[in-house]
Every structure is written in C-alpha cells, then in structure tokens.
Design a protein around this motif. Structure first.
Motif, PDB file in Angstrom:
ATOM      1  N   ARG A  39     -74.688  38.230  -5.018  1.00 20.25           N
ATOM      2  CA  ARG A  39     -74.366  36.903  -4.509  1.00 20.25           C
ATOM      3  C   ARG A  39     -74.582  35.886  -5.608  1.00 20.25           C
ATOM      4  NH1 ARG A  39     -76.780  35.581   1.035  1.00 20.25           N
ATOM      5  NH2 ARG A  39     -78.766  35.600  -0.078  1.00 20.25           N
ATOM      6  N   ARG A  40     -73.574  35.037  -5.828  1.00 23.60           N
ATOM      7  CA  ARG A  40     -73.663  33.938  -6.784  1.00 23.60           C
ATOM      8  C   ARG A  40     -74.243  32.725  -6.060  1.00 23.60           C
ATOM      9  NH1 ARG A  40     -69.795  33.632 -10.906  1.00 23.60           N
ATOM     10  NH2 ARG A  40     -70.599  31.504 -11.158  1.00 23.60           N
ATOM     11  N   THR A  41     -75.488  32.387  -6.363  1.00 23.59           N
ATOM     12  CA  THR A  41     -76.154  31.274  -5.675  1.00 23.59           C
ATOM     13  C   THR A  41     -75.673  29.914  -6.150  1.00 23.59           C
ATOM     14  OG1 THR A  41     -77.989  31.327  -7.266  1.00 23.59           O
ATOM     15  CG2 THR A  41     -78.222  32.656  -5.262  1.00 23.59           C
ATOM     16  N   ASP A  42     -74.928  29.885  -7.269  1.00 26.00           N
ATOM     17  CA  ASP A  42     -74.410  28.627  -7.777  1.00 26.00           C
ATOM     18  C   ASP A  42     -73.048  28.273  -7.173  1.00 26.00           C
ATOM     19  OD1 ASP A  42     -73.466  30.912  -9.182  1.00 26.00           O
ATOM     20  OD2 ASP A  42     -72.603  29.595 -10.707  1.00 26.00           O
ATOM     21  N   LEU A  43     -72.517  29.141  -6.329  1.00 28.18           N
ATOM     22  CA  LEU A  43     -71.224  28.912  -5.710  1.00 28.18           C
ATOM     23  C   LEU A  43     -71.377  28.749  -4.202  1.00 28.18           C
ATOM     24  CD1 LEU A  43     -69.087  31.580  -7.613  1.00 28.18           C
ATOM     25  CD2 LEU A  43     -69.366  29.162  -8.166  1.00 28.18           C
ATOM     26  N   SER A  44     -70.408  28.103  -3.576  1.00 30.16           N
ATOM     27  CA  SER A  44     -70.464  27.881  -2.131  1.00 30.16           C
ATOM     28  C   SER A  44     -69.175  28.365  -1.484  1.00 30.16           C
ATOM     29  CB  SER A  44     -70.676  26.392  -1.817  1.00 30.16           C
ATOM     30  OG  SER A  44     -69.629  25.618  -2.386  1.00 30.16           O
ATOM     31  N   GLY A  45     -69.150  28.341  -0.160  1.00 27.79           N
ATOM     32  CA  GLY A  45     -67.979  28.789   0.566  1.00 27.79           C
ATOM     33  C   GLY A  45     -67.721  30.269   0.362  1.00 27.79           C
ATOM     34  N   GLU A  46     -66.444  30.647   0.345  1.00 30.56           N
ATOM     35  CA  GLU A  46     -66.082  32.060   0.205  1.00 30.56           C
ATOM     36  C   GLU A  46     -66.555  32.634  -1.127  1.00 30.56           C
ATOM     37  OE1 GLU A  46     -61.858  31.791   0.853  1.00 30.56           O
ATOM     38  OE2 GLU A  46     -62.066  32.475   2.933  1.00 30.56           O
ATOM     39  N   GLN A  47     -66.569  31.817  -2.167  1.00 30.36           N
ATOM     40  CA  GLN A  47     -66.997  32.301  -3.482  1.00 30.36           C
ATOM     41  C   GLN A  47     -68.489  32.613  -3.524  1.00 30.36           C
ATOM     42  OE1 GLN A  47     -65.543  29.314  -6.298  1.00 30.36           O
ATOM     43  NE2 GLN A  47     -63.958  30.757  -6.899  1.00 30.36           N
ATOM     44  N   GLY A  48     -69.266  31.995  -2.651  1.00 33.57           N
ATOM     45  CA  GLY A  48     -70.706  32.222  -2.626  1.00 33.57           C
ATOM     46  C   GLY A  48     -71.152  33.265  -1.616  1.00 33.57           C
ATOM     47  N   ILE A  58     -64.060  46.171  -9.784  1.00 33.64           N
ATOM     48  CA  ILE A  58     -64.195  46.059 -11.242  1.00 33.64           C
ATOM     49  C   ILE A  58     -62.814  45.753 -11.804  1.00 33.64           C
ATOM     50  CG2 ILE A  58     -64.946  47.196 -13.366  1.00 33.64           C
ATOM     51  CD1 ILE A  58     -67.169  46.567 -11.311  1.00 33.64           C
ATOM     52  N   ASN A  59     -62.552  44.468 -12.008  1.00 32.12           N
ATOM     53  CA  ASN A  59     -61.217  44.006 -12.383  1.00 32.12           C
ATOM     54  C   ASN A  59     -61.173  43.320 -13.743  1.00 32.12           C
ATOM     55  OD1 ASN A  59     -59.858  44.851  -9.978  1.00 32.12           O
ATOM     56  ND2 ASN A  59     -60.938  43.228  -8.895  1.00 32.12           N
ATOM     57  N   ASP A  60     -62.264  43.426 -14.506  1.00 32.62           N
ATOM     58  CA  ASP A  60     -62.289  42.949 -15.890  1.00 32.62           C
ATOM     59  C   ASP A  60     -63.223  43.877 -16.653  1.00 32.62           C
ATOM     60  OD1 ASP A  60     -62.463  41.685 -18.327  1.00 32.62           O
ATOM     61  OD2 ASP A  60     -62.881  39.701 -17.519  1.00 32.62           O
ATOM     62  N   THR A  61     -62.685  44.596 -17.626  1.00 37.50           N
ATOM     63  CA  THR A  61     -63.504  45.557 -18.383  1.00 37.50           C
ATOM     64  C   THR A  61     -63.467  45.259 -19.878  1.00 37.50           C
ATOM     65  OG1 THR A  61     -61.600  47.061 -18.349  1.00 37.50           O
ATOM     66  CG2 THR A  61     -63.321  47.433 -16.700  1.00 37.50           C
ATOM     67  N   ARG A  62     -63.281  44.000 -20.247  1.00 36.00           N
ATOM     68  CA  ARG A  62     -63.346  43.616 -21.656  1.00 36.00           C
ATOM     69  C   ARG A  62     -64.805  43.611 -22.109  1.00 36.00           C
ATOM     70  NH1 ARG A  62     -61.049  37.875 -21.878  1.00 36.00           N
ATOM     71  NH2 ARG A  62     -62.307  37.776 -19.988  1.00 36.00           N
ATOM     72  N   LEU A  63     -65.237  44.667 -22.738  1.00 35.46           N
ATOM     73  CA  LEU A  63     -66.580  44.809 -23.312  1.00 35.46           C
ATOM     74  C   LEU A  63     -67.689  44.892 -22.273  1.00 35.46           C
ATOM     75  CD1 LEU A  63     -66.258  42.291 -26.291  1.00 35.46           C
ATOM     76  CD2 LEU A  63     -65.791  44.747 -26.268  1.00 35.46           C
ATOM     77  N   SER A  64     -67.369  44.935 -20.988  1.00 34.46           N
ATOM     78  CA  SER A  64     -68.384  45.105 -19.942  1.00 34.46           C
ATOM     79  C   SER A  64     -67.679  45.455 -18.644  1.00 34.46           C
ATOM     80  CB  SER A  64     -69.206  43.822 -19.754  1.00 34.46           C
ATOM     81  OG  SER A  64     -68.404  42.806 -19.168  1.00 34.46           O
ATOM     82  N   VAL A  67     -67.257  42.393 -12.004  1.00 34.85           N
ATOM     83  CA  VAL A  67     -66.692  42.213 -10.672  1.00 34.85           C
ATOM     84  C   VAL A  67     -65.857  40.937 -10.675  1.00 34.85           C
ATOM     85  CG1 VAL A  67     -67.270  41.661  -8.269  1.00 34.85           C
ATOM     86  CG2 VAL A  67     -68.606  43.382  -9.520  1.00 34.85           C
ATOM     87  N   VAL A  68     -64.648  41.036 -10.131  1.00 32.47           N
ATOM     88  CA  VAL A  68     -63.808  39.854  -9.895  1.00 32.47           C
ATOM     89  C   VAL A  68     -63.226  40.005  -8.494  1.00 32.47           C
ATOM     90  CG1 VAL A  68     -61.919  38.395 -10.681  1.00 32.47           C
ATOM     91  CG2 VAL A  68     -63.197  39.763 -12.342  1.00 32.47           C
ATOM     92  N   THR A  69     -63.642  39.152  -7.561  1.00 35.36           N
ATOM     93  CA  THR A  69     -63.196  39.262  -6.176  1.00 35.36           C
ATOM     94  C   THR A  69     -61.858  38.552  -5.973  1.00 35.36           C
ATOM     95  OG1 THR A  69     -64.204  37.231  -5.332  1.00 35.36           O
ATOM     96  CG2 THR A  69     -65.626  39.170  -5.513  1.00 35.36           C
ATOM     97  N   GLU A  70     -61.314  38.711  -4.779  1.00 34.04           N
ATOM     98  CA  GLU A  70     -60.039  38.060  -4.445  1.00 34.04           C
ATOM     99  C   GLU A  70     -60.162  36.539  -4.418  1.00 34.04           C
ATOM    100  OE1 GLU A  70     -60.653  38.711   0.376  1.00 34.04           O
ATOM    101  OE2 GLU A  70     -58.783  39.256  -0.593  1.00 34.04           O
ATOM    102  N   HIS A  71     -61.406  36.053  -4.293  1.00 37.01           N
ATOM    103  CA  HIS A  71     -61.640  34.610  -4.300  1.00 37.01           C
ATOM    104  C   HIS A  71     -61.960  34.090  -5.705  1.00 37.01           C
ATOM    105  CE1 HIS A  71     -61.547  34.839   0.010  1.00 37.01           C
ATOM    106  NE2 HIS A  71     -62.589  35.636   0.040  1.00 37.01           N
ATOM    107  N   GLY A  72     -61.914  34.985  -6.692  1.00 39.30           N
ATOM    108  CA  GLY A  72     -62.161  34.584  -8.064  1.00 39.30           C
ATOM    109  C   GLY A  72     -63.625  34.575  -8.471  1.00 39.30           C
ATOM    110  N   THR A  73     -64.496  35.065  -7.615  1.00 41.76           N
ATOM    111  CA  THR A  73     -65.918  35.134  -7.958  1.00 41.76           C
ATOM    112  C   THR A  73     -66.145  36.240  -8.975  1.00 41.76           C
ATOM    113  OG1 THR A  73     -66.463  34.450  -5.712  1.00 41.76           O
ATOM    114  CG2 THR A  73     -68.254  35.364  -7.035  1.00 41.76           C
TER     115      THR A  73
END
Length: 308
Positions: A39-48, A58-64, A67-73
């Motif tokens: 959980r990202r505590t710095d975000l609110s709504g669906e992103q939080g 796992i939608n970004d594997t550039r050097l790590s 996690v990238v969710t459908e809401h962009g979190t």
C-alpha cells in the motif's frame, strides 16, 4: 505446515535506488490467505488502495521488478524484500511505503532479513500452500534462458556472462540447494551491481538516482570501485540468485522445484512464472501436515522459524 506472518509491526527508512526518494517502510502482520500486499500511504483514492501482489502486476522490469497497477500505482524494486520474505517463508504481510520504490538499503537483502528478525515470525492456523513443478518449463529469449524442473526440494542455479575483466576473476556460475545451505550465509549479503559508464544513461532515464558506493557495487573499466571490495569472491552471480528468488516468490507461495537460468533478469524470470501458471499440467498446489511423510527433503523457509 502452517502459513506464517509477522509477530509485530516493524519500520525502516532508506532511499530508493532508482527514484532517489527518501522512503519510510512499514511491515505489518496480515491475516491468513491474504498473501503479500503493498500500500502506498502517500496516495489516496484508488491509487492508495491495498495491492495484492501477483506475477501479472509486474509491468516494468527495467533494472528491477516493479508493480504497476491499472490505476498507475507503482511499487518498485521489490525483488530484495521479496527474497527475504521467501527465505523466512512469510506467506502473509502488508508492506506500506510512502514513495514509489522499496528502499535499496545496502543493496542486498540482509537489512530486510534483520527487519524480519526484529518483527519475529509466527505460524498461523491455515495450511501453507506450495507450488510444485511437475514438468520442465522453459522460456528462451535471444542469448538468455530460464527454466523450472521437477525437484524434491528447492534448488537455484545461475550463470552470468559479462565481457569485463572483473567478471573473469570469479566463477560465472553458482548453484545452491537449500537442503544443506543457508540463504543468510550464502546469498543474503550479495549486493546489486552496475557499471560506471551506464550511470549517465540510467540517470537520463530517471533510473539509478539514489545509487552510490554504500548501496551498490560500482564497476569502472577495470575494477570494483568500492573500497571494501567484494563480500563474496563471486558476489555478482550470488546477487543474481538473490534477485531470482525474490522474482519467483512474486507467485506468492514457496516453490518445490529447481530453477536454472543463463543470463536471467527480472523480465524473463517473470515470464517464466507466467508460463508455468498458463500451463495447468506443469504444476500443482500442495499442502503438508506436520508429520507428512511426503514432505520434500528441503524447501525454502522450512527451518528459518526455528533458527530465528
């Protein structure tokens, strides 16, 4: 065998390797069958909202592994903390952070091992589920490959290949069978590494902004720049195993099987998990009683509760 979670809440602070942002990290106990969640505590709504981890996030594997969710979190660089959670057989935990990336700490998983030791590990009532590999599954890409094979335990073998004099001084291959070897002693201290000439390119892509000699092995044209040198003679390949263990634990359950890779990385490790899950004949979910005679010879996280 029972599921495990943390005994108490623990916190840590650090810097994101790629974002360079200061991060406050909190690990919470979690209920049975909830898995590893973020959980990202710095975000609110669906992103939080709470994110339940799965290989399909796992939608970004550039050097790590990120996690990238459908809401962009985004929750980036999760592989080192996932590797430590795998070592302790933690099935359920909520990981909160106030930035887009898990802190890099010293570049290994050892600080997360210490954090889990501080939290303590407790068994829960629900049975632990294992992913047993039933047949060979392989993913190939140009110049690299990874595969799972049936095995009565958990074994990881990796080979790396870099055209650089530093890598010619140690074996490019390492294999560890956790039936008789300790993750904490053999793998946990191995740090991430990178090349000095790549730093400028990485930073132009907003990557590696928090990297320095205290949280990564840095290599110039001929040698390691870190004044203390290497922690293991073959620290590079051991770190790749640390990464692979974390990447594979994104499936959310301990694996009974053998993993082998050649020049593996986060993207192809994730592709292997997805390939297994896409073929129902390649795996089965299994549970074991405390005195079950079919219990494998050894698998990850079995003895750590007693050792902690």
């Amino acid at each position: 065998m029972k599921q495990r979670t943390l005994k108490q809440i623990v916190t840590a602070t650090g810097v994101g390797l790629h974002s360079g942002e200061r991060v406050a990290l909190t690990l919470h106990p979690a209920e049975e069958n909830t898995g590893i969640q973020f959980r990202r505590t710095d975000l609110s709504g669906e992103q939080g909202e709470i994110i339940k981890l799965s290989p399909y996030l796992i939608n970004d594997t550039r050097l790590s592994s990120t996690v990238v969710t459908e809401h962009g979190t985004r929750v980036g660089t999760i592989e080192h903390i996932m590797s430590a959670l795998a070592a302790y057989g933690v099935d359920n935990a909520l990981i909160e952070l106030n930035a887009p990336e898990i802190p890099i700490m010293d570049g290994s998983s050892l600080p997360f091992i210490f954090l889990l030791q501080d939290a303590g590990i407790v068994e829960q009532n629900a049975p632990k589920r294992f992913l047993r590999i039933l047949k060979e599954v392989e993913v190939k890409e140009p110049s690299k490959w990874v595969k799972f094979m049936p095995y009565d335990g958990f074994k990881v073998g990796l080979t790396i290949e870099f055209d650089h004099p530093v890598f010619n001084r140690s074996s490019p291959r390492f294999e560890i069978d956790f039936a008789g070897k300790s993750y904490v002693e053999e793998i946990a201290r191995a740090r991430t590494f990178g090349f000095m000439q790549e730093v400028e390119l990485m930073r132009s892509n907003n990557l590696g902004l928090g990297g320095n000699l205290s949280n990564a092995i840095v290599i110039d044209d001929t040698d390691v720049l870190n004044p203390e040198g290497l922690r293991y003679p073959d620290e590079f390949v051991r770190h790749k195993i640390l990464d692979a263990i974390g990447d594979l634990y994104i499936v959310g359950h301990p694996i009974i099987g053998a993993f082998e890779g050649y020049k593996s990385g986060h993207a192809i490790n994730n592709a292997l998990l997805r390939a297994v899950l896409a073929d129902e004949s390649s795996y089965e979910w299994v549970e074991f009683g405390e005195d079950d005679e079919t219990l494998p010879n050894a698998f990850f996280g079995v003895d750590t509760l007693r050792a902690a």
